[in-house]
Design a protein around this motif. Structure first.
Motif, PDB file in Angstrom:
ATOM      1  N   GLU A 112      68.290  47.616 -24.843  1.00 55.21           N
ATOM      2  CA  GLU A 112      68.004  48.695 -23.900  1.00 55.21           C
ATOM      3  C   GLU A 112      69.231  49.029 -23.053  1.00 55.21           C
ATOM      4  O   GLU A 112      69.515  50.197 -22.776  1.00 55.21           O
ATOM      5  CB  GLU A 112      66.830  48.312 -22.991  1.00 55.21           C
ATOM      6  N   LYS A 158      71.543  51.104 -25.166  1.00 60.95           N
ATOM      7  CA  LYS A 158      71.021  52.468 -25.361  1.00 60.95           C
ATOM      8  C   LYS A 158      71.371  53.341 -24.151  1.00 60.95           C
ATOM      9  O   LYS A 158      71.741  54.510 -24.302  1.00 60.95           O
ATOM     10  CB  LYS A 158      69.505  52.435 -25.550  1.00 60.95           C
ATOM     11  N   ASN A 159      71.275  52.760 -22.963  1.00 61.73           N
ATOM     12  CA  ASN A 159      71.583  53.510 -21.748  1.00 61.73           C
ATOM     13  C   ASN A 159      73.077  53.790 -21.599  1.00 61.73           C
ATOM     14  O   ASN A 159      73.476  54.682 -20.843  1.00 61.73           O
ATOM     15  CB  ASN A 159      71.093  52.735 -20.515  1.00 61.73           C
TER      16      ASN A 159
END
Length: 419
Positions: free
Chosen positions: A194, A197-198
């Motif tokens: 995550e 992804k950011n």
């Protein structure tokens, strides 16, 4: 209530402080050999310095800084330094150092502060040994700072490490590379953590540096920055490799190495160890040719590195490098009675002025207890002053290494023992 240190902060004392002194001494001697002088900068700086210098997309600025408004009117945003290169660059500009000398070679040992989860050898207050070589575009400057790091690890008895190097090129090259990375990571987005992804849009290069095992697998086929370098940057990188080869500095070219701060250009490098598990970085750095201009100075090339002092000590201990030195007590004065204490105190003062360490009893203990303490402190000499010694004005002096002993007049002790 019993007060304790905050999470991520620690006290340094006892045997540990001896290790710190040993490390600091080794660093100071090494810096003298390389012709670097020390600089000390304030712990507090304007927040804007780090936003402009380090980059607001970096974790050091975006997530980890201790920032607050001061008491001025209007209030000004102040930060406790999360790193030291930007403050050193600020000092270089503020004091017009570039007008005084062509090349500036500075080193520092100081505390930095980041609000992050404590790791092995990296707490919220951690200490950095760093060097900054300012004024040279040449790859030989990069080779010199890398050689300092390499020599330091060898001096500390640390052999289980790898030096990884890479080149990030300049802004135009990185823009092209960044576009290729964004396309690649978007194509495999489902495989990323995550956090990564950011970072695809904000700071895709940091994905290459992720410690997440799934990210590491996903990055295996990522484009290499080396394929996006222009001829000049490639020539600089090849020159660096040739210089390291000449200096017999072993290295690995790692196309995924990017470092964590935004100001790097061209050369980046990192010293890594397997002694600490996943927290493998001992220290690293690189070239930052645009930083000084970005914070208000003239365009000035520079290169440097930072090593975590806590990690250096931890790994050196694990590899039996740094050791706690024995107590440096030279003389222990055994005094028996108030009159003896007066004479002993005066004698201790004279010996200390001769640059020799002295210990003496401060608790009115027995002779046996004092002699036991002298033995524990590994003192070279013991001087005994009691009623008999006061009456004859002769102290009993014992060499604790040879066990020889003789009576020496109080006023002749310094001369007799060649203090």
């Amino acid at each position: 209530m019993i007060y304790k240190t905050l999470k991520g902060f620690s006290d340094i004392y006892g045997d540990d402080i001896s290790l710190w002194h040993s490390l600091e001494s080794i660093i100071s001697n090494l810096m003298n050999l390389y012709g670097f002088s020390e600089i000390r900068t304030p712990i507090l700086e304007r927040t804007e310095l780090f936003i402009r210098g380090v980059g607001d997309a970096s974790d050091a600025v975006g997530k980890e800084m201790y920032t607050f408004n001061d008491k001025s009117t209007p209030p000004e945003s102040i930060s406790i330094r999360p790193e030291l290169t930007a403050p050193v660059a600020r000092a270089f500009i503020q004091h017009d150092i570039g007008k005084q000398q062509l090349i500036t070679k500075w080193y520092y040992v100081g505390a930095s502060f980041r609000y992050e989860q404590p790791q092995k050898g990296r707490t919220r207050q951690y200490h950095t040994f760093g060097v900054e070589l300012i004024g040279s575009h040449s790859a030989i400057a990069d080779a010199e700072v890398i050689s300092i790091g390499y020599d330091l690890l060898k001096l500390l008895g640390i052999n289980n490490f790898k030096l990884r190097i890479n080149s990030l090129g300049y802004k135009e090259e990185r823009i092209r590379y960044r576009e290729a990375l964004v396309d690649y990571f978007n194509s495999i987005k489902s495989q990323l953590s995550e956090d990564s992804k950011n970072r695809i849009e904000s700071n895709p290069l940091r994905i290459l540096d992720s410690k997440n095992e799934y990210d590491a697998i996903a990055c295996v086929d990522a484009p290499s920055i080396l394929d996006f370098l222009n001829e000049e940057s490639l020539e600089h990188f090849n020159r660096l490799k040739n210089l390291l080869d000449e200096n017999e500095v072993e290295y690995i070219v790692d196309k995924r190495l990017v470092r964590g701060l935004d100001y790097y250009t061209r050369t980046v490098f990192e010293f890594q160890t397997k002694s600490l598990g996943s927290q493998d970085a001992l220290g690293g750095g690189g070239r930052y040719d645009n930083l000084i201009a970005e914070i208000g100075g003239n365009q000035t090339p520079a290169t440097g590195f930072g090593f975590g002092m806590e990690r250096l000590i931890l790994v050196s201990k694990l590899e039996n490098g740094l050791n706690v030195k024995g107590n440096n007590c030279f003389v222990y004065i055994v005094s028996l009675g108030e009159k003896a204490q007066l004479i002993s105190s005066r004698l201790a003062h004279k010996i200390r002025l001769s640059n020799k360490s002295v210990e003496m009893d401060l608790m009115n203990r027995s002779m046996k207890a004092q002699l036991r303490e002298a033995s524990k402190l590994n003192c070279k000499y013991v001087i005994i002053i009691g009623e008999d010694e006061i009456e004859t004005s002769l102290a009993l002096v014992k060499n604790m290494e040879t066990w020889e002993q003789k009576n020496i007049a109080f006023d002749e002790i310094l001369n007799e023992l060649n203090f």
